[in-house]
Design an enzyme around this catalytic site. Structure first.
Site, PDB file in Angstrom:
ATOM      1  N   PRO A   1       0.821  -1.222   0.000  1.00  0.00           N
ATOM      2  CA  PRO A   1       0.000   0.000   0.000  1.00  0.00           C
ATOM      3  C   PRO A   1       0.846   1.259   0.000  1.00  0.00           C
ATOM      4  O   PRO A   1       1.796   1.392   0.781  1.00  0.00           O
ATOM      5  CB  PRO A   1      -0.814  -0.131   1.293  1.00  0.00           C
ATOM      6  N   CYS A   2       0.495   2.185  -0.902  1.00  0.00           N
ATOM      7  CA  CYS A   2       1.316   3.385  -1.067  1.00  0.00           C
ATOM      8  C   CYS A   2       0.763   4.590  -0.318  1.00  0.00           C
ATOM      9  O   CYS A   2       1.427   5.621  -0.221  1.00  0.00           O
ATOM     10  CB  CYS A   2       1.428   3.728  -2.560  1.00  0.00           C
TER      11      CYS A   2
END
Length: 345
Positions: free
Chosen positions: A88-89
């Site tokens: 997840p960014c």
């Protein structure tokens, strides 16, 4: 023996797989992703829909026992050619809160280390937002993987330079055995594809309940939104339009990425989860299929789950968000091919 087997079979394992963009690119480069791990139910269902024999594990990756997973998949330590994924960014994104490790999702990048430690893949590919490279997590990740015998190479690549009609900069992290000479894929052009190139042969978008002629080519733009879109010229955005104040509301000229109509003669701006661009000439949002073409997905890749109405909220990853979250397959393919070349796989 195990590494020789891994090199021969080119087996790959995908973590944080989303809708499978990196899987598509990696596999088209000659690897064979045999398992994908994804928590989101709609993303996992999309992976199953396109699995072609690949096992899909819909589970929180932190709960996986890696040795048991390896046994389940028939992968001994050292028997994996490639470990790849895009944690997840949001903790590092420029448009997010940028809380890094203070965000519980920030530590998920270290799951790549946990799996690498147990399975000892020949190589690792990881995708992130560019801001990740300026965060301490990148340094810690490099140090941990170095202790496992990997040398990390980091670069910011723009998908538009790899046959994708979209300006999309992403941090790409490649881990190879220490002492291995590795070079990122050379861009072959500034850009060579436009939005018009990939949309021109699509039939009209279907409106429910009519079935689409091409999968996911469905338009559910609300009437109120169509009115707003009608004021925006091709290649421009709502705050620059001559729309009345009640339409523009609090937008300012600086809001150039919001409520924007794409230009057929140029690459797209970066597709994002919270915003879907307007079609270049029709008064509607892009369909999921149009967005998928801009990302470089083949039409054979089917997305499942709901289509988010722009005036409402759908929990989890609807089709537009699945597409916007994905790694463009042509970019993933170029990186995976460069890894195979460097390692003579």
């Amino acid at each position: 023996m195990a590494n020789a087997l891994a090199a021969k079979n080119n087996l790959a394992l995908s973590l944080f797989s989303g809708a499978g963009g990196m899987d598509v690119g990696v596999d088209s480069a000659g690897f064979r992703t045999i398992c994908a791990v994804e928590l989101d139910p709609h993303g996992a269902e999309t992976l199953r829909r396109n699995a072609n024999g690949k096992r899909v594990l819909q589970v929180d990756i932190r709960s996986l026992d890696i040795e048991q997973t390896g046994e389940l998949l028939g992968i001994p330590a050292g028997g994996l050619a490639l470990l790849h994924g895009g944690p997840p960014c949001q903790p590092f994104s420029q448009i997010g809160k940028r809380e890094g490790t203070d965000d519980p999702r920030g530590g998920l990048a270290f799951q790549m280390v946990r799996f690498a430690s147990a399975l000892r893949p020949i190589a690792i590919i990881m995708e992130q937002v560019p801001q990740f490279l300026n965060h301490e997590v990148a340094d810690i990740l490099s140090d941990k993987l170095s202790r496992l015998g990997y040398e990390l190479h980091m670069a910011i690549l723009n998908a538009v330079n790899y046959h994708v009609p979209q300006n999309r900069k992403r941090a790409i992290i490649v881990g190879v055995p220490q002492g291995t000479r590795y070079t990122f894929p050379t861009r072959t052009h500034v850009w060579d594809m436009t939005v018009g190139d990939v949309l021109k042969d699509l039939p009209p978008a279907a409106a429910p309940p009519d079935p689409p002629a091409v999968a996911n080519h469905v338009d559910i733009t609300p009437p109120r939104d169509r009115e707003r879109i009608s004021y925006v010229l091709e290649g421009e955005w709502l705050s620059k339009s001559k729309a009345p104040p009640e339409i523009v509301q609090r937008l300012t000229p600086k809001d150039s990425t919001k409520f924007r109509r794409l230009d057929r003669g140029k690459p797209s701006l970066t597709l994002r989860c919270g915003e879907t661009p307007y079609h270049p000439v029709e008064n509607r949002y892009l369909t999921p299929r149009e967005a998928a073409r801009i990302q470089g997905f083949p039409d054979s890749h089917i997305f499942t789950g709901p289509i988010r109405r722009r005036t409402g909220i759908v929990p989890n990853l609807d089709q537009h968000r699945q597409v916007a979250n994905a790694v463009p397959p042509p970019l993933a393919r170029a990186v995976a091919q460069s890894v195979r070349t460097s390692l003579c796989l």
